[in-house]
Design a protein around this motif. Structure first.
Motif, PDB file in Angstrom:
ATOM      1  N   LEU A 389     -16.803  -2.237  -2.246  1.00 31.77           N
ATOM      2  CA  LEU A 389     -16.167  -2.866  -1.092  1.00 31.77           C
ATOM      3  C   LEU A 389     -16.663  -2.229   0.203  1.00 31.77           C
ATOM      4  N   PRO A 390     -16.501  -2.918   1.343  1.00 34.25           N
ATOM      5  CA  PRO A 390     -16.815  -2.293   2.640  1.00 34.25           C
ATOM      6  C   PRO A 390     -15.968  -1.040   2.842  1.00 34.25           C
ATOM      7  N   PRO A 391     -16.477  -0.057   3.589  1.00 34.99           N
ATOM      8  CA  PRO A 391     -15.730   1.192   3.789  1.00 34.99           C
ATOM      9  C   PRO A 391     -14.299   0.989   4.270  1.00 34.99           C
ATOM     10  N   SER A 392     -14.086   0.030   5.176  1.00 38.85           N
ATOM     11  CA  SER A 392     -12.722  -0.191   5.684  1.00 38.85           C
ATOM     12  C   SER A 392     -11.795  -0.640   4.561  1.00 38.85           C
ATOM     13  N   ASP A 393     -12.309  -1.441   3.624  1.00 41.69           N
ATOM     14  CA  ASP A 393     -11.486  -1.896   2.502  1.00 41.69           C
ATOM     15  C   ASP A 393     -11.236  -0.768   1.503  1.00 41.69           C
ATOM     16  N   ILE A 394     -12.221   0.107   1.332  1.00 44.63           N
ATOM     17  CA  ILE A 394     -12.013   1.257   0.449  1.00 44.63           C
ATOM     18  C   ILE A 394     -10.899   2.142   0.993  1.00 44.63           C
ATOM     19  N   LEU A 395     -10.939   2.400   2.289  1.00 44.76           N
ATOM     20  CA  LEU A 395      -9.891   3.224   2.907  1.00 44.76           C
ATOM     21  C   LEU A 395      -8.544   2.524   2.858  1.00 44.76           C
ATOM     22  N   ALA A 396      -8.546   1.202   3.004  1.00 42.16           N
ATOM     23  CA  ALA A 396      -7.291   0.448   2.902  1.00 42.16           C
ATOM     24  C   ALA A 396      -6.710   0.569   1.499  1.00 42.16           C
ATOM     25  N   ALA A 397      -7.573   0.568   0.482  1.00 42.86           N
ATOM     26  CA  ALA A 397      -7.107   0.720  -0.895  1.00 42.86           C
ATOM     27  C   ALA A 397      -6.495   2.105  -1.114  1.00 42.86           C
ATOM     28  N   VAL A 398      -7.101   3.137  -0.518  1.00 37.24           N
ATOM     29  CA  VAL A 398      -6.515   4.479  -0.618  1.00 37.24           C
ATOM     30  C   VAL A 398      -5.159   4.515   0.090  1.00 37.24           C
ATOM     31  N   GLY A 399      -5.059   3.822   1.222  1.00 37.44           N
ATOM     32  CA  GLY A 399      -3.774   3.721   1.903  1.00 37.44           C
ATOM     33  C   GLY A 399      -2.733   3.039   1.037  1.00 37.44           C
ATOM     34  N   ASP A 400      -3.155   2.029   0.262  1.00 38.48           N
ATOM     35  CA  ASP A 400      -2.246   1.349  -0.657  1.00 38.48           C
ATOM     36  C   ASP A 400      -1.819   2.280  -1.779  1.00 38.48           C
ATOM     37  N   LEU A 401      -2.741   3.108  -2.260  1.00 39.26           N
ATOM     38  CA  LEU A 401      -2.410   4.117  -3.267  1.00 39.26           C
ATOM     39  C   LEU A 401      -1.343   5.065  -2.735  1.00 39.26           C
ATOM     40  N   ALA A 402      -1.509   5.519  -1.496  1.00 42.76           N
ATOM     41  CA  ALA A 402      -0.518   6.419  -0.899  1.00 42.76           C
ATOM     42  C   ALA A 402       0.844   5.740  -0.796  1.00 42.76           C
ATOM     43  N   ARG A 403       0.857   4.503  -0.330  1.00 37.80           N
ATOM     44  CA  ARG A 403       2.128   3.780  -0.150  1.00 37.80           C
ATOM     45  C   ARG A 403       2.842   3.596  -1.481  1.00 37.80           C
ATOM     46  N   GLN A 404       2.088   3.185  -2.502  1.00 37.67           N
ATOM     47  CA  GLN A 404       2.731   2.904  -3.779  1.00 37.67           C
ATOM     48  C   GLN A 404       3.145   4.180  -4.508  1.00 37.67           C
ATOM     49  N   SER A 405       2.350   5.226  -4.396  1.00 40.10           N
ATOM     50  CA  SER A 405       2.751   6.475  -5.054  1.00 40.10           C
ATOM     51  C   SER A 405       3.955   7.088  -4.354  1.00 40.10           C
ATOM     52  N   ALA A 419       0.441  -7.991 -12.213  1.00 42.20           N
ATOM     53  CA  ALA A 419       0.121  -8.320 -10.829  1.00 42.20           C
ATOM     54  C   ALA A 419       0.993  -9.463 -10.357  1.00 42.20           C
ATOM     55  N   ARG A 420       1.392  -9.403  -9.103  1.00 44.15           N
ATOM     56  CA  ARG A 420       2.190 -10.458  -8.499  1.00 44.15           C
ATOM     57  C   ARG A 420       1.362 -11.160  -7.437  1.00 44.15           C
ATOM     58  N   PRO A 421       1.681 -12.424  -7.137  1.00 46.77           N
ATOM     59  CA  PRO A 421       0.964 -13.133  -6.068  1.00 46.77           C
ATOM     60  C   PRO A 421       1.043 -12.363  -4.780  1.00 46.77           C
ATOM     61  N   GLY A 422      -0.101 -12.216  -4.125  1.00 52.25           N
ATOM     62  CA  GLY A 422      -0.131 -11.506  -2.849  1.00 52.25           C
ATOM     63  C   GLY A 422      -0.245 -10.019  -3.006  1.00 52.25           C
ATOM     64  N   ASN A 423      -0.215  -9.546  -4.270  1.00 56.07           N
ATOM     65  CA  ASN A 423      -0.332  -8.105  -4.516  1.00 56.07           C
ATOM     66  C   ASN A 423      -1.306  -7.903  -5.677  1.00 56.07           C
ATOM     67  N   PRO A 424      -2.630  -7.977  -5.414  1.00 60.56           N
ATOM     68  CA  PRO A 424      -3.626  -7.881  -6.489  1.00 60.56           C
ATOM     69  C   PRO A 424      -3.508  -6.602  -7.289  1.00 60.56           C
ATOM     70  N   ALA A 425      -3.047  -5.523  -6.634  1.00 57.89           N
ATOM     71  CA  ALA A 425      -2.951  -4.255  -7.363  1.00 57.89           C
ATOM     72  C   ALA A 425      -1.928  -4.338  -8.458  1.00 57.89           C
ATOM     73  N   GLY A 426      -0.848  -5.127  -8.234  1.00 57.01           N
ATOM     74  CA  GLY A 426       0.128  -5.347  -9.273  1.00 57.01           C
ATOM     75  C   GLY A 426       1.137  -4.262  -9.442  1.00 57.01           C
ATOM     76  N   VAL A 427       1.212  -3.291  -8.503  1.00 55.96           N
ATOM     77  CA  VAL A 427       2.163  -2.204  -8.624  1.00 55.96           C
ATOM     78  C   VAL A 427       2.741  -1.902  -7.275  1.00 55.96           C
ATOM     79  N   GLY A 428       4.018  -1.509  -7.262  1.00 57.31           N
ATOM     80  CA  GLY A 428       4.580  -1.004  -6.012  1.00 57.31           C
ATOM     81  C   GLY A 428       5.519  -1.982  -5.351  1.00 57.31           C
ATOM     82  N   PRO A 429       6.222  -1.507  -4.343  1.00 58.34           N
ATOM     83  CA  PRO A 429       7.184  -2.358  -3.666  1.00 58.34           C
ATOM     84  C   PRO A 429       6.501  -3.495  -2.938  1.00 58.34           C
ATOM     85  N   ALA A 430       7.145  -4.635  -2.921  1.00 55.01           N
ATOM     86  CA  ALA A 430       6.596  -5.797  -2.230  1.00 55.01           C
ATOM     87  C   ALA A 430       6.701  -5.642  -0.745  1.00 55.01           C
TER      88      ALA A 430
END
Length: 430
Positions: A389-405, A419-430
């Protein structure tokens, strides 16, 4: 799998070009003994003799490129990550000011051409208004006062003498750390065999603008420098220069075979990147993130009998561990990776730390998975990080990891493995 081909370089000399994927089983090629020895010494691959001049060349867990007069061997990252992504990951842990798009224009070329062209382009922009100048502290022995007298040195070196004086003063000069680093990188890249003549000419012209700058001795540590508004035009090229100097070697001289290597350990690169990016992302939440956290797994009478674990990252709240993270560059589907061993390790980390959830961050695409460990209250979450992924998307994914953990530390909704619609990762609060 790998492929090879012969190309003409320099004075009609044929050079074999072999390209391997880092997860491949290698290839059998004809090599001269000197090139085989250099490949082995580089750590990029293992060249094992098979007789009659043939060698089996196998990747050694690292990526990069080595060049000799008769061979160029490239070991490319899995998923065919380009140079810009590799440099982004390499540089992020060191300093977040590096712009990955600086090398995008040369992405279609092989590594050495891309590095040389990128360095030339960035150095031309940096030196467009001349070499940077700054203040350098100089210690000298003079017969007149200049700057300040170093009293302790004067007494120890010249007891009872009034002159010469041991003095220190600041001089406005080009001979500063930034220019020394840039000169060293231009010089090293200029020694790489078979760099295109026009690029080599540009590198030499650029180095000529820094002839008044002190040359860094071979093997000397890089001098420290601090980003500021004064050196802002140098900052991008300095990031690249430091990466070249830390990861590349080149040798060219009379009576010696021209050789060059650029070798990096992708597992270490991935671990360093995730640790740095995750620590920054978790700074938005209470507590403290620590990398390479040591914890005891067992009690013992003697210290030498104690078992310990060392998660790649642990987040603490009130000084107590609340969640653990481990990075694995090789995903479970990759050659040689063991899913079971990774989860055994994470289970040990959770047990030693007394935390209910551990996150296994691996390089690759896919969906997040939750694994509840039977007969325990421990959950292990597999979190894919797609490095294509582009660097900005990679960093966004790490931000998602932080939020969900963090959501597991202070849960707002049950963790699910679907996985839920709108949440490809499939984990964490909506």
């Amino acid at each position: 799998m790998g492929h090879s081909g012969a190309a003409l370089h320099g004075r009609g000399q044929a050079a074999r070009h072999l390209v391997l994927d880092e997860l491949s089983k290698g290839a059998v090629e004809r090599l001269d003994a000197a090139s085989a020895a250099f490949v082995n010494a580089s750590g990029l691959a293992k060249a094992s003799p098979m007789g009659m001049g043939l060698y089996r060349i196998e990747p050694a867990g690292k990526v990069g490129s080595v060049r000799t007069a008769t061979l160029q061997l490239d070991v490319r990252p899995k998923d065919r990550l380009g140079l810009s992504r590799l440099l982004f990951l390499l540089s992020y842990a060191g300093n977040q000011g590096f712009r990955a798009d600086s090398v995008a224009a040369t992405e279609d070329r092989e590594l050495w051409s891309a590095l040389a062209e990128s360095l030339a382009q960035m150095a031309e922009r940096a030196l467009g208004r001349g070499a940077l100048q700054g203040y350098l502290t100089v210690d000298e022995s003079l017969r007149t006062v200049k700057g300040r007298i170093r009293i302790s040195d004067q007494i120890s070196r010249r007891p009872g003498m009034l002159v010469p004086l041991e003095v220190s003063y600041d001089e406005f000069t080009e001979d500063i750390a930034e220019n020394r680093i840039l000169r060293a990188a231009l010089e090293r890249m200029g020694q790489v065999p078979r760099v295109r003549p026009e690029v080599l000419s540009r590198l030499r012209q650029l180095k000529g603008k820094l002839d008044a700058v002190t040359r860094l001795p071979a093997g000397a540590p890089l001098p420290p420098w601090t980003p500021s508004r004064m050196n802002v035009r140098y900052q991008s090229v300095l990031r690249l220069a430091e990466l070249i100097l830390r990861n590349a070697s080149a040798e060219a001289g009379e009576g010696k075979q021209q050789t060059a290597s650029f070798v990096v350990d992708m597992a270490q690169v991935f671990e360093d990147f995730v640790g740095t990016a995750l620590r920054e992302a978790m700074a938005a939440y209470p507590g403290e993130m620590r990398l390479k956290y040591n914890a005891l797994l067992s009690e013992a009478v003697h210290d030498s009998d104690r078992l310990s674990v060392r998660p790649d990252a642990v987040h603490l709240l009130g000084g107590r561990p609340v969640v653990a993270y481990n990075t694995k560059y090789k995903a479970a589907a990759d050659l040689g990776a063991s899913l079971t061993a990774d989860h055994y390790q994470m289970l040990a980390h959770c047990t030693a730390l007394g935390v209910p959830t551990a996150w296994l961050v691996y390089a690759g695409a896919g969906e997040m998975k939750l694994r509840r460990i039977l007969n325990t209250d421990i959950d292990i979450v597999e979190f894919p990080l797609d490095l294509s992924l582009p660097p900005s998307d990679i960093l966004a994914a790490v931000g998602d990891l932080a939020r969900q953990s963090w959501g597991e530390v202070v849960p707002t909704r049950p963790l699910t493995s679907q996985a839920r619609p709108g949440n490809p990762a499939g984990v964490g609060p909506a």
